[in-house]
Structure formats: structure tokens, C-alpha cells
Design an enzyme around this catalytic site. Structure first.
Site, PDB file in Angstrom:
ATOM      1  N   ASP A  28      -4.462   9.411  -6.715  1.00  0.00           N
ATOM      2  CA  ASP A  28      -4.764   7.983  -6.784  1.00  0.00           C
ATOM      3  C   ASP A  28      -6.243   7.820  -6.435  1.00  0.00           C
ATOM      4  OD1 ASP A  28      -5.041   5.184  -6.190  1.00  0.00           O
ATOM      5  OD2 ASP A  28      -2.886   5.077  -5.851  1.00  0.00           O
ATOM      6  N   ILE A  29      -7.006   7.107  -7.279  1.00  0.00           N
ATOM      7  CA  ILE A  29      -8.438   6.938  -6.996  1.00  0.00           C
ATOM      8  C   ILE A  29      -8.705   5.847  -5.961  1.00  0.00           C
ATOM      9  CG2 ILE A  29      -9.244   7.917  -9.177  1.00  0.00           C
ATOM     10  CD1 ILE A  29      -9.748   4.966 -10.091  1.00  0.00           C
ATOM     11  N   GLU A  87       0.809  -3.219  -9.508  1.00  0.00           N
ATOM     12  CA  GLU A  87      -0.548  -3.149 -10.039  1.00  0.00           C
ATOM     13  C   GLU A  87      -0.626  -2.674 -11.485  1.00  0.00           C
ATOM     14  OE1 GLU A  87      -2.543  -0.759  -7.107  1.00  0.00           O
ATOM     15  OE2 GLU A  87      -2.978  -2.509  -5.860  1.00  0.00           O
ATOM     16  N   HIS A  92       5.902   4.267 -11.776  1.00  0.00           N
ATOM     17  CA  HIS A  92       5.222   5.329 -11.044  1.00  0.00           C
ATOM     18  C   HIS A  92       5.760   5.454  -9.629  1.00  0.00           C
ATOM     19  CE1 HIS A  92       2.800   1.666 -10.470  1.00  0.00           C
ATOM     20  NE2 HIS A  92       2.349   2.171  -9.343  1.00  0.00           N
ATOM     21  N   HIS A  94       4.676   6.840  -5.795  1.00  0.00           N
ATOM     22  CA  HIS A  94       3.599   7.212  -4.889  1.00  0.00           C
ATOM     23  C   HIS A  94       4.107   8.316  -3.966  1.00  0.00           C
ATOM     24  CE1 HIS A  94       1.014   3.601  -5.601  1.00  0.00           C
ATOM     25  NE2 HIS A  94       2.180   3.040  -5.883  1.00  0.00           N
TER      26      HIS A  94
END
Length: 134
Positions: A28-29, A87, A92, A94
Site C-alpha cells: 500500500d503506498i 476508497e 481488497h 489489507h
């Protein structure tokens, strides 16, 4: 097409950790913690629970060795799994190396790492994955 689909196709660069024919994992950026990894299905679906049962279970099996590698590489107490999905409209998961409950607090300020630091985190996790498979 979501930003995650563009990452999968290589249209947008990422710090890829692991990939197979169905799933893609990358750093994750905008991480909550060092080593925060996103696991995404290559099929574009908005909500994780809209995946069929087999695909969903395969996603967790794909994430399992990543969790072990994260524990080793990030020297954490455990890896937390979280599904938020607000978002990006692409399912997805995490994976969060955690040492305390607040490490999973998505309302806190995100961390910033330089490209070199991200590459080093990526290298450490991939190295841990490779060590597991020996």
C-alpha cells in the site's frame, strides 16, 4: 476500470509482492504500518463478499503465506486482516503487520516512505516468502 485493475495490468506501477493467475499482492503506498500489503482479486468486483465462495476462499489461501512472511520480515506480533473497501471500488484485503490494536486504526495519519524505503520493505517481504518456500 479501477486503479487496482490498472495496477494489475502494469499501467500503474506498484511494489509487487506476489502474484498468481487469480490474485495480486502489493505494498500500500499510503500504509498504516510498515509492510502494509493489499491483496486483490484479478477479477474486478466491488465488494469482497460478492466473490463466489471458491474464489473468496482461494484469496485467503493466497494471503496465508504472505501473512507468515510479513510476521517474519516485519518482526510483528501478528498480521491483522481487514476489509474496508471504501476508497477503491475493487475488492481488497489489507494485511497489516501489527504490534498493538491502534495499528489497525484506519482513521490515523498514514505513513510516508521514500521509493528506496518502499523497495527495501518489498525486498524484505519477498525474501521472507522465498525463505518459506525452501
Amino acid at each position: 476500470m479501477t486503479i487496482f485493475s490498472k495496477i494489475i495490468s502494469g499501467e500503474i506501477p506498484s511494489y509487487k509482492i506476489l502474484e498468481n493467475d487469480k490474485f495480486f499482492a502489493f505494498l500500500d503506498i499510503n500504509p498504516l504500518v510498515e509492510g502494509h500489503v493489499l491483496v486483490i482479486p484479478k477479477t474486478e468486483v466491488d465488494k469482497l463478499y460478492d466473490l463466489d465462495d471458491t474464489y473468496l476462499s482461494e484469496m485467503l489461501v493466497f494471503a496465508k503465506p504472505l501473512c507468515h512472511a510479513l510476521e517474519s520480515a516485519m518482526n510483528c506480533v501478528r498480521v491483522g486482516l481487514s476489509v474496508i473497501g471504501l476508497e477503491v471500488p475493487h475488492a481488497h484485503l489489507h494485511l497489516l503487520p501489527i504490534n498493538e490494536m491502534d495499528d489497525t486504526n484506519f482513521t490515523r495519519k498514514k505513513l510516508q516512505f521514500s521509493p528506496e524505503e518502499m523497495q527495501e520493505i518489498q525486498r524484505k517481504i519477498i525474501s521472507a516468502i522465498n525463505e518459506q518456500s525452501k
